[in-house]
Design an enzyme around this catalytic site. Structure first.
Site, short mmCIF file in Angstrom:
data_model
loop_
_atom_site.label_atom_id
_atom_site.label_comp_id
_atom_site.label_asym_id
_atom_site.label_seq_id
_atom_site.Cartn_x
_atom_site.Cartn_y
_atom_site.Cartn_z
N LYS A 53 6.88 39.28 -44.48
CA LYS A 53 8.08 38.90 -45.15
C LYS A 53 8.66 39.62 -46.46
CE LYS A 53 7.56 34.44 -42.99
NZ LYS A 53 7.02 32.95 -43.07
N GLN B 107 4.78 28.50 -48.15
CA GLN B 107 3.99 28.70 -46.85
C GLN B 107 3.04 27.79 -46.35
OE1 GLN B 107 4.68 31.77 -45.06
NE2 GLN B 107 3.17 30.90 -43.43
N ASP C 57 14.02 28.11 -45.11
CA ASP C 57 13.23 27.81 -43.83
C ASP C 57 14.14 26.67 -43.10
OD1 ASP C 57 10.89 28.94 -43.48
OD2 ASP C 57 9.79 27.59 -44.89
#
Length: 285
Positions: free
Chosen positions: A44, A88, A111
């Site tokens: 990412k 994460q 997200d």
């Protein structure tokens, strides 16, 4: 498709700098030393560089106290140069995932997991959408497989994929407007449900659970699964397979995504798109 979306985002990022002097900023927070999470964060971060974004990665030990993680999130919430925050998952067991998700400013929730965004998604309001479901809808649209009026069977009911993709597909909007069935482990035998699907989205986290024998001939199959199974012939001793048995399913399906190299690439592309949207500041009024 993922490359095309990234190209579109890169052009959008350049225009945002040119017209408003804003460089999109994304903060990654990685707690612990999970190898899989480390790989995801690195990939990412590389994508951010390709887009011309600013990215910051904060790594913390697995022993990090929840209050200290919440304080780090609060600092990024207040940082005007950061437009997206990604913690994460999974987190160490002593940290409450939901409390962490709710601590992120929903306008920086790239997200798409914050309850405000989940609620807006459910009732069809503009929001930062979960990346994997958003990527699935992009795949269907860009491949000419409009779900409108089709029967879509979603296999799995997770908060990350199953529930949000179902909520997105039932909206009375272009690129959605589908008839949706969600089937899960409580069904016992998923085959009768899967067989009805014009489009099947497999997101149950069980290797090769959906076989060609379960599919309607000509079905479109989106495989979200990422399962590592033993493989003595592989250098690492394992390999990745999806939730769909690719060999049998590809003989029946009219279109099918591979694992790896399918939905995962779209997820990262949509994360970049969400970051650009967040940086533009036009989504929430």
């Amino acid at each position: 498709m993922a490359a095309t979306i990234k190209s579109e985002v890169r052009l959008g990022a350049e225009e945002l700098v040119r017209s408003r002097g804003i460089t999109a900023g994304l903060a990654f927070i990685l707690v612990g030393d999970d190898p899989g999470s480390e790989v995801y964060v690195r990939s990412k971060g590389k994508a951010c560089e390709e887009m011309g974004f600013r990215s910051v990665t904060e790594r913390r030990p697995a022993s990090l106290a929840e209050r200290d993680l919440l304080a780090l999130i609060a600092a990024f919430n207040a940082d005007t140069s950061i437009h997206g925050i990604l913690v994460q998952l999974p987190l160490p067991r002593h940290i409450d995932d939901q409390r962490v998700i709710e601590a992120i400013d929903y306008r920086k929730d790239v997200d798409g997991f914050h309850p405000v965004n989940v609620g807006r998604l459910a009732i069809g309001l503009p929001c930062l959408r979960p990346c994997t479901p958003a990527g699935i809808l992009e795949m269907l649209a860009r491949s000419g497989n409009d779900p409108g009026g089709k029967h879509v069977v979603v296999v799995g009911r997770s908060n990350i994929v199953g529930k949000p993709v179902a909520a997105m597909l039932v909206q009375k909007q272009p690129g959605a407007n589908a008839v949706v069935t969600v089937v899960h482990t409580a069904a016992g035998d998923i085959a009768p449900f899967v067989r009805q699907g014009d489009i099947v989205i497999a997101a149950m986290g069980k290797p090769r659970a959906v076989t060609g024998a379960m599919l309607k001939p000509g079905a479109v199959v989106i495989d979200v699964g990422m399962n590592r199974i033993p493989d003595p012939s592989a250098k690492t001793g394992t390999r990745l397979v999806g939730d769909v048995d690719f060999d049998s399913a590809s003989a029946v399906a009219s279109a099918i995504t591979p694992v790896p190299g399918g939905v995962g690439l779209m997820t990262i592309a949509m994360l970049m798109k969400n970051t650009l949207i967040a940086a533009s500041g036009t989504l929430y009024r």
